[in-house]
Design a protein around this motif. Structure first.
Motif, PDB file in Angstrom:
ATOM      1  N   GLY B 193       0.666  -1.286   0.110  1.00 39.09           N
ATOM      2  CA  GLY B 193      -0.075   0.015   0.076  1.00 39.09           C
ATOM      3  C   GLY B 193       0.786   1.202  -0.140  1.00 39.09           C
ATOM      4  N   ILE B 194       1.861   1.270   0.886  1.00 43.19           N
ATOM      5  CA  ILE B 194       2.781   2.511   1.072  1.00 43.19           C
ATOM      6  C   ILE B 194       3.465   2.615  -0.603  1.00 43.19           C
ATOM      7  N   ALA B 195       3.852   1.308  -1.150  1.00 41.90           N
ATOM      8  CA  ALA B 195       4.724   1.520  -2.420  1.00 41.90           C
ATOM      9  C   ALA B 195       3.541   2.298  -3.550  1.00 41.90           C
ATOM     10  N   ARG B 196       2.159   1.759  -3.333  1.00 36.39           N
ATOM     11  CA  ARG B 196       1.321   2.458  -4.246  1.00 36.39           C
ATOM     12  C   ARG B 196       0.915   3.698  -3.910  1.00 36.39           C
ATOM     13  N   LEU B 197       0.933   4.377  -2.715  1.00 32.27           N
ATOM     14  CA  LEU B 197       0.780   5.737  -2.485  1.00 32.27           C
ATOM     15  C   LEU B 197       1.847   6.380  -2.846  1.00 32.27           C
ATOM     16  N   ALA B 198       2.926   5.931  -2.867  1.00 29.75           N
ATOM     17  CA  ALA B 198       4.451   6.487  -3.227  1.00 29.75           C
ATOM     18  C   ALA B 198       4.034   6.974  -4.656  1.00 29.75           C
ATOM     19  N   SER B 217       9.782   1.676  -3.000  1.00 30.16           N
ATOM     20  CA  SER B 217       9.414   0.729  -1.889  1.00 30.16           C
ATOM     21  C   SER B 217       9.106   1.344  -0.651  1.00 30.16           C
ATOM     22  N   ALA B 218       8.220   0.466   0.189  1.00 34.30           N
ATOM     23  CA  ALA B 218       8.002   0.906   1.585  1.00 34.30           C
ATOM     24  C   ALA B 218       9.270   1.385   2.412  1.00 34.30           C
ATOM     25  N   LYS B 219      10.486   0.447   2.200  1.00 33.42           N
ATOM     26  CA  LYS B 219      11.635   1.022   2.748  1.00 33.42           C
ATOM     27  C   LYS B 219      12.329   2.268   2.356  1.00 33.42           C
ATOM     28  N   ALA B 220      12.042   2.250   0.957  1.00 30.98           N
ATOM     29  CA  ALA B 220      12.865   3.640   0.314  1.00 30.98           C
ATOM     30  C   ALA B 220      12.026   4.872   0.681  1.00 30.98           C
ATOM     31  N   VAL B 221      10.585   4.589   1.146  1.00 29.72           N
ATOM     32  CA  VAL B 221       9.820   5.889   1.333  1.00 29.72           C
ATOM     33  C   VAL B 221      10.123   6.354   2.841  1.00 29.72           C
ATOM     34  N   TRP B 222      10.401   5.271   3.742  1.00 30.77           N
ATOM     35  CA  TRP B 222      10.813   5.616   5.107  1.00 30.77           C
ATOM     36  C   TRP B 222      12.128   5.702   5.200  1.00 30.77           C
ATOM     37  N   ASP B 223      13.215   5.611   4.280  1.00 33.81           N
ATOM     38  CA  ASP B 223      14.594   6.035   4.270  1.00 33.81           C
ATOM     39  C   ASP B 223      14.451   7.706   3.922  1.00 33.81           C
ATOM     40  N   ALA B 224      13.613   7.773   3.046  1.00 36.15           N
ATOM     41  CA  ALA B 224      13.650   9.244   2.383  1.00 36.15           C
ATOM     42  C   ALA B 224      12.672  10.130   3.392  1.00 36.15           C
ATOM     43  N   GLU B 237       2.302  10.975   5.555  1.00 37.02           N
ATOM     44  CA  GLU B 237       1.029  11.383   6.040  1.00 37.02           C
ATOM     45  C   GLU B 237      -0.121  10.587   5.260  1.00 37.02           C
ATOM     46  N   LYS B 238      -0.224  10.164   4.355  1.00 36.52           N
ATOM     47  CA  LYS B 238      -1.300   9.316   3.723  1.00 36.52           C
ATOM     48  C   LYS B 238      -1.615   8.176   4.472  1.00 36.52           C
ATOM     49  N   PHE B 239      -0.274   7.481   4.574  1.00 38.32           N
ATOM     50  CA  PHE B 239      -0.329   6.116   5.128  1.00 38.32           C
ATOM     51  C   PHE B 239      -0.731   6.252   6.417  1.00 38.32           C
ATOM     52  N   GLY B 240      -0.352   7.301   7.204  1.00 41.43           N
ATOM     53  CA  GLY B 240      -0.747   7.524   8.679  1.00 41.43           C
ATOM     54  C   GLY B 240      -2.236   8.047   8.912  1.00 41.43           C
ATOM     55  N   TYR B 241      -2.776   8.429   7.783  1.00 45.10           N
ATOM     56  CA  TYR B 241      -4.159   8.649   7.974  1.00 45.10           C
ATOM     57  C   TYR B 241      -4.843   7.246   7.833  1.00 45.10           C
ATOM     58  N   TYR B 242      -4.417   6.389   6.720  1.00 47.19           N
ATOM     59  CA  TYR B 242      -5.273   5.189   6.791  1.00 47.19           C
ATOM     60  C   TYR B 242      -5.108   4.332   7.799  1.00 47.19           C
ATOM     61  N   LEU B 243      -3.693   4.183   8.208  1.00 49.73           N
ATOM     62  CA  LEU B 243      -3.475   3.269   9.353  1.00 49.73           C
ATOM     63  C   LEU B 243      -3.996   3.916  10.533  1.00 49.73           C
TER      64      LEU B 243
END
Lengths: 312, 312
Positions: B193-198, B217-224, B237-243
């Motif tokens: 889901g995170i990869a798709r949001l990205a 990837s999700a990992k790349a997103v969090w590293d960034a 922020e979007k991931f945080g909303y959904y979760l």
């Protein structure tokens, strides 16, 4: 008379009391007024006095009575702590089980939230009989809930498990709920919610409807649905969407065997179920689908479930 | 060596096994290959053989071993029935606890769903230690869940309680989930889901971002996010909303003390929590709010929780 238990269901205007045998048969029931004045300080003494008078009248011995269970309108912890019960005038935190036990000469007392206790009653003697995994959904002014797992109430960390009326199912909605949040389940699926959906439907169309003659209450809506009124049926479809969608989420978390619907809205009868059923089927994860049935015990669910608290 | 229990965590490529003392200390652990060929018929015999070889090597007597617990990728009923476990090649319904017990000379065996068993492991020895009301949320390719009530797994009617990855949180979405439904929680809150949001964020803006160099990837997103990349922060922020929104619903049903986050996404560390926290606070009914913490046992949660199944 063999062994008995006492069940007490405390509401904002009256307290219902019942004497039950250990198989759940209601042997006697009565009511007293709820004196909410003076910060509700008379409520527990009034209940204790009423119970003791009834015990004397029936010629019961202390050894005949296994205890008293009490349901209250507010969060109650596993061990009987009440945090606040505004409908009763209670603003302080105290252990209601201990306090009532003291007033009853040390009798065993257990306390629970009223919606949870009603769920336990339905699970034990009503629509949930024979099922150990059940969620009761009370459709009244708001939406109350009670989660039964392995035949017992799930209380949660603060006595607030089953507070399903306030799960958010429409994060996009701008209207506020009494709780301060937006999009709460009870804004759409309760009796109040149905009346509002009807108002919106009446305002947004010019169609003829029997709902235009008088107040479009939840009862009026279901009466009109039974007569085939197309506008009322559209309201029922919307209600069915919200309720079925909300139940699908609860089912995904808990995988219950069945949902038991109680409260004022459920008095409309079986007519409400297909509208909910088709939306539950649509949104639920297939492995988590559940039956939907109507509650059976009506206003007695509370005293029966309360008694069960001490019978376990 | 005093009394011990054996924990088994069956995955689609390997089976993890562990020997634990009754206080939850992992005394020994090893792995075998999961032979999914021939409809997965070798899996249980391979496990039994491996356990018996280890028992011989360690010089253990039957009386030293209190039993074997096993976690499986699929719904498992309270008494050990597996309905289907496609990742293992199992298409038939059978009682896995009974079958493995037979292969182990009548040893006590208990079985559970892998996500539920991992939740039990975290509740017993990990991030949930000391808490009896807990929900574990595993953020991997999908979202798995495990509900712990009173220190034990809530299995549900068909072994599907805690299947929170498929609760619908966006009924308006048109994309389909693998389960056939739309709007499932795991479409937005998982690593996928995170990869798709990205991807969506990258496509809808021209902004510079380190995520444009390589796979988002999700990992790349969090590293960034850790580097302060503004576009990645918008994804977070979007991931945080959904979760946070999804957890608010679960909290409203169960009122747990805490959520324990595990799975690949949780390896990004504490950085993920504030994004979730603020949305849980926003959408949850105040009396149902809960802590959010990261899982502690990593890949060992499964074998530890599996062993706990027989220690109770």
């Amino acid at each position: 008379m063999g062994k008995v238990a006492i069940g007490v269901d405390v509401g904002g205007t009256s307290v219902k009391l019942g004497l039950l045998d250990l198989d759940g048969k209601l042997l006697d029931q009565w009511e007293i007024h709820t004196r909410t004045e003076d910060s509700g300080t008379h409520i527990l003494p009034d209940i204790a006095q009423s119970i003791q008078a009834r015990i004397r009248d029936k010629g019961l011995e202390p050894a005949d009575i296994i205890g008293t269970g009490i349901g209250l309108p507010g969060p109650v912890s596993e061990d009987g702590m009440v945090y606040k019960a505004v409908n009763l005038g209670w603003q302080r935190e105290f252990n209601v089980a201990e306090e009532l036990s003291g007033l009853l000469g040390g009798m065993k007392v257990r306390a629970g939230n009223d919606a949870n206790v009603a769920a336990l009653g339905e699970a034990w003697q009503g629509a949930g009989r024979g099922h150990k995994e059940m969620v009761m959904v009370t459709l009244g002014t708001g939406i109350g809930g009670g989660v039964i797992h392995d035949g017992r109430i799930v209380t949660g960390a603060n006595g607030a498990a089953g507070e399903i009326g306030h799960i958010c199912i429409r994060p996009d909605d701008t209207r506020k709920c009494n709780c301060g949040n937006r999009g709460c389940f009870e804004l759409y699926g309760s009796a109040t919610g149905i009346a509002r959906l009807a108002e919106e439907e009446l305002a947004s169309s010019e169609d003829e409807s029997v709902l235009r003659n008088g107040r479009a209450s939840a009862k009026a809506v279901w009466d009109a649905v039974k007569e085939g009124d197309p506008l009322a049926i559209r309201v029922a479809e919307k209600f069915g969407y919200y309720l079925g969608f909300g139940l699908s989420i609860i089912a995904g978390v808990l995988n219950p065997e069945l949902f038991v619907l109680g409260g004022g809205v459920s008095k409309a009868g079986e007519v409400i179920i297909p509208y909910i059923r088709k939306n539950l089927d649509k949104y639920v994860f297939h492995a988590c689908n559940a039956e939907i049935v109507l509650a059976k015990l009506g206003n007695n669910a509370g005293i029966i479930g309360a008694a069960k608290l001490v019978i376990d």
